[in-house]
Design a protein around this motif. Structure first.
Motif, mmCIF file in Angstrom:
data_model
loop_
_atom_site.group_PDB
_atom_site.id
_atom_site.type_symbol
_atom_site.label_atom_id
_atom_site.label_comp_id
_atom_site.label_asym_id
_atom_site.label_seq_id
_atom_site.Cartn_x
_atom_site.Cartn_y
_atom_site.Cartn_z
ATOM 1 N N ASP A 264 37.003 48.019 32.916
ATOM 2 C CA ASP A 264 37.119 47.388 34.242
ATOM 3 C C ASP A 264 38.342 46.503 34.373
ATOM 4 O OD1 ASP A 264 33.590 46.642 34.847
ATOM 5 O OD2 ASP A 264 34.777 48.479 35.060
ATOM 6 N N HIS A 265 38.728 45.886 33.271
ATOM 7 C CA HIS A 265 39.788 44.886 33.348
ATOM 8 C C HIS A 265 41.140 45.409 32.913
ATOM 9 C CE1 HIS A 265 37.237 41.595 34.709
ATOM 10 N NE2 HIS A 265 36.301 42.154 33.967
ATOM 11 N N LYS B 185 27.836 35.957 47.422
ATOM 12 C CA LYS B 185 28.561 35.887 46.163
ATOM 13 C C LYS B 185 30.013 35.578 46.475
ATOM 14 C CE LYS B 185 29.619 39.184 42.448
ATOM 15 N NZ LYS B 185 29.437 40.567 42.005
ATOM 16 N N ILE B 186 30.619 34.820 45.599
ATOM 17 C CA ILE B 186 32.055 34.533 45.743
ATOM 18 C C ILE B 186 32.777 35.128 44.548
ATOM 19 C CG2 ILE B 186 33.843 32.747 45.847
ATOM 20 C CD1 ILE B 186 31.721 30.844 47.004
ATOM 21 N N MET B 187 33.797 35.913 44.806
ATOM 22 C CA MET B 187 34.589 36.498 43.727
ATOM 23 C C MET B 187 36.029 36.005 43.886
ATOM 24 S SD MET B 187 32.963 40.354 44.113
ATOM 25 C CE MET B 187 33.155 40.290 45.913
ATOM 26 N N LEU B 188 36.492 35.271 42.895
ATOM 27 C CA LEU B 188 37.887 34.817 42.915
ATOM 28 C C LEU B 188 38.697 35.885 42.199
ATOM 29 C CD1 LEU B 188 37.642 31.031 42.020
ATOM 30 C CD2 LEU B 188 37.606 32.124 44.250
ATOM 31 N N VAL B 189 39.485 36.609 42.951
ATOM 32 C CA VAL B 189 40.143 37.789 42.395
ATOM 33 C C VAL B 189 41.628 37.529 42.161
ATOM 34 C CG1 VAL B 189 40.611 40.237 42.747
ATOM 35 C CG2 VAL B 189 38.516 39.224 43.687
ATOM 36 N N GLY B 190 42.026 37.599 40.912
ATOM 37 C CA GLY B 190 43.445 37.517 40.579
ATOM 38 C C GLY B 190 44.033 38.910 40.687
ATOM 39 N N ALA C 107 39.415 44.088 39.875
ATOM 40 C CA ALA C 107 39.972 43.403 41.039
ATOM 41 C C ALA C 107 39.823 44.281 42.281
ATOM 42 C CB ALA C 107 41.446 43.061 40.797
ATOM 43 N N ARG C 108 40.158 45.522 42.147
ATOM 44 C CA ARG C 108 40.034 46.445 43.282
ATOM 45 C C ARG C 108 38.563 46.638 43.668
ATOM 46 N NH1 ARG C 108 44.067 49.468 45.159
ATOM 47 N NH2 ARG C 108 42.728 51.246 45.633
#
Lengths: 349, 349
Positions: free
Chosen positions: A41-42, B29-34, B47-48
């Motif tokens: 996934d990463h 839900k909160i997703m902090l996406v780099g 991320a995608r």
């Protein structure tokens, strides 16, 4: 992060000078692929694409297994942990023969990884960027980023990465870095914190940190982030060296403002310097949103000049601000630039 | 890296205490996406997937555009650069209403990014990890990794990341960090190096570095890595502050061993400490592949003890090794552990 393993010495490499590859049907390519923490996934799209594009895939067996779905039909060269310089040599040989080679590392290849040694091997063999064999480094999230994401937000502010491996680095160099990082209040990530043989380095690191940081400073120890045997332990600086730490661990040491709250390690960004959190977040007197602090560079210089004009010596000012004397003197002797006209706003990052 | 922009003060946030969400049909839900450097190729699968999974996507307009293919039909909240704390509040409100929210940042959300401020906003609102609204941080390659991948292998050894933004941090704190990092010979990445208003900080950084590092130390300035307007400039420490540097730039300063060779910036890993590169890579006398250097911790301690037994004072030894006196004294007073039995080999990472 990749643990650079090497049983071979450069003398053993015995790589002949680069052959003239103009005769090859096509020039090969070397791609140093950082696969991140070791979870499918990463991985980035480019990391997967680079491996899919390759004719030859070279890497430590654990990472090869991770990309099993991408490598069918390809030539696989599995290397043990002790043969990383050898991987760079194998990659070069295959690329000279016209092949596309993916050399895979965990984390980011540039962080204690294959990138530096690969360039060193290439240069030693007479390679330059004009050579038909091209090199691409595919960036990935390093262990510091992956581990941080799992424990909260420890890295919010300035941080250092220090390897406790003394296999190629004298101890005093490492010790000076640990002491400097602790003194200047960086958040610190320790790579290669401990191994079967290297058990005392983490003790020394703790000793050096305790010279500057409170005993109860939050510490997180993360093993195998995003992998099956992931393990996270929170502790404090004074107990860090007693915890279970191994070759697959990364240690994160907080700065003087880092807190452990609700089981999450969070380093504040510094809003409290500008806003009074106890007073509903009101902007403190003399501060302004979107502008440098009153103790930012310009305000600090103005204050320094005023204090000096009022009779404070360079020595006293240097001691007060805990900065080098020559720096204080030099910076006071340089006139402040005229204030710039207002331009685009800036955020408080 | 994400530039944290904020025009709002915490007082303006005015977020009411968290509502009782048990009545909501599902917890949000909160997703902090780099998202990495800002190229689709360099986003991770997670991320995608996180963005694809979200009902609401919040972020700076540049990053929203980057994921245009993933966000059709979703609620998009475009925020300007000055509204990042506001983004965290909007994310929380949407999640409390049962939505899945992707809050996107460039680079890694944990590095000068949204992670810390988001947790601060959440804690302030009374959130804990037991609350139904969950938080996930999706790690990404930070600017330091992306920029490094484009210029060679500058990060091979220990490095520091320092932000020159004094909007939330007093200048003396930043200056002490710059001086400490330069003194201890770290490779250094400067984030937020310069802006329309903040033009002198980079001059001061150069001044502090020149106290410790040669004027010809390699420096790379990378703007918009992996994006359309990518620009890379190589320079030296003494000319760094005169170069074109802006809000989208990251500056990489080499350590004392970093070289610019064939247009690539490479920091050696330290093989020269163990192997004589001029002598075909032969292992130097007293050194051994796969083992700590003779000047690694144990060897260094043994030498220290021998010197002390031969009459060298603690003070003289501290001065010789440029380490704190109390550290040298304390570490000499602790007996060396018995040598461990041979265990699994370790590499020279």
């Amino acid at each position: 992060m990749t643990e650079l393993k090497q049983d071979l010495t450069p003398a053993d490499i015995g790589h002949a000078p680069l052959a003239d590859v103009e005769a090859a049907p096509r020039a090969g390519k070397i791609m140093l692929v950082g696969i991140g923490p070791g979870s499918v996934d990463h991985m980035t799209q480019r990391a997967r694409a680079a491996i899919a594009e390759a004719d030859v895939v070279i890497g430590y067996v654990t990472y090869i297994k991770l990309v099993a779905d991408l490598i069918e039909g390809k030539e696989i060269i599995r290397k043990s942990m002790t043969e990383e310089l050898d991987r760079a040599v194998s990659a070069l040989e295959a690329a000279e023969a016209g092949k596309k080679v993916a050399l895979i590392s965990s984390g980011d290849a540039g962080v204690y990884g294959m990138a530096g040694p690969t360039y060193e091997v290439l240069f030693q063999a007479g390679w330059t960027p004009d050579h038909p064999v091209k090199l691409e480094i595919v960036p990935g999230a390093s262990a510091i980023n992956s581990c941080a994401a799992l424990v909260g937000a420890p890295l919010t502010h300035d941080f250092c990465s220090i390897s406790l491996s003394d296999l190629l680095t004298p101890w005093p160099v490492i010790a000076r870095r640990l002491d400097a990082a602790a003194h200047a209040d960086f958040v610190v990530a320790l790579y290669n914190p401990k191994s079967g043989r290297r058990t005392r380095q983490i003790v020394e690191a703790q000793r050096l940190f305790l010279r500057h940081r409170r005993a109860d400073t939050p510490v997180a120890i993360v093993k195998s982030a995003y992998r099956r045997r992931e393990r996270i332990e929170f502790t404090t600086l004074d107990r860090m060296s007693e915890c279970e730490i191994g070759m697959l661990s990364t240690v994160l040491i907080g700065n003087s403002n880092t807190v452990l709250r609700h089981g999450l390690m969070v380093t504040p960004r510094g809003y409290a310097n500008k806003y009074d959190m106890a007073d509903g977040g009101a902007t403190r007197e003399g501060e302004k949103a979107g502008r440098s602090l009153s103790t930012g560079l310009i305000g600090w210089l103005e204050g320094l000049q005023a204090d000096h004009a009022a009779g404070a010596s360079f020595e006293a000012l240097a001691a007060q601000h805990r900065l080098p004397l020559d720096y204080v003197r030099a910076t006071l002797e340089e006139p402040l630039e005229a204030a710039l006209p207002d331009t685009a706003e800036e955020g408080e990052g």
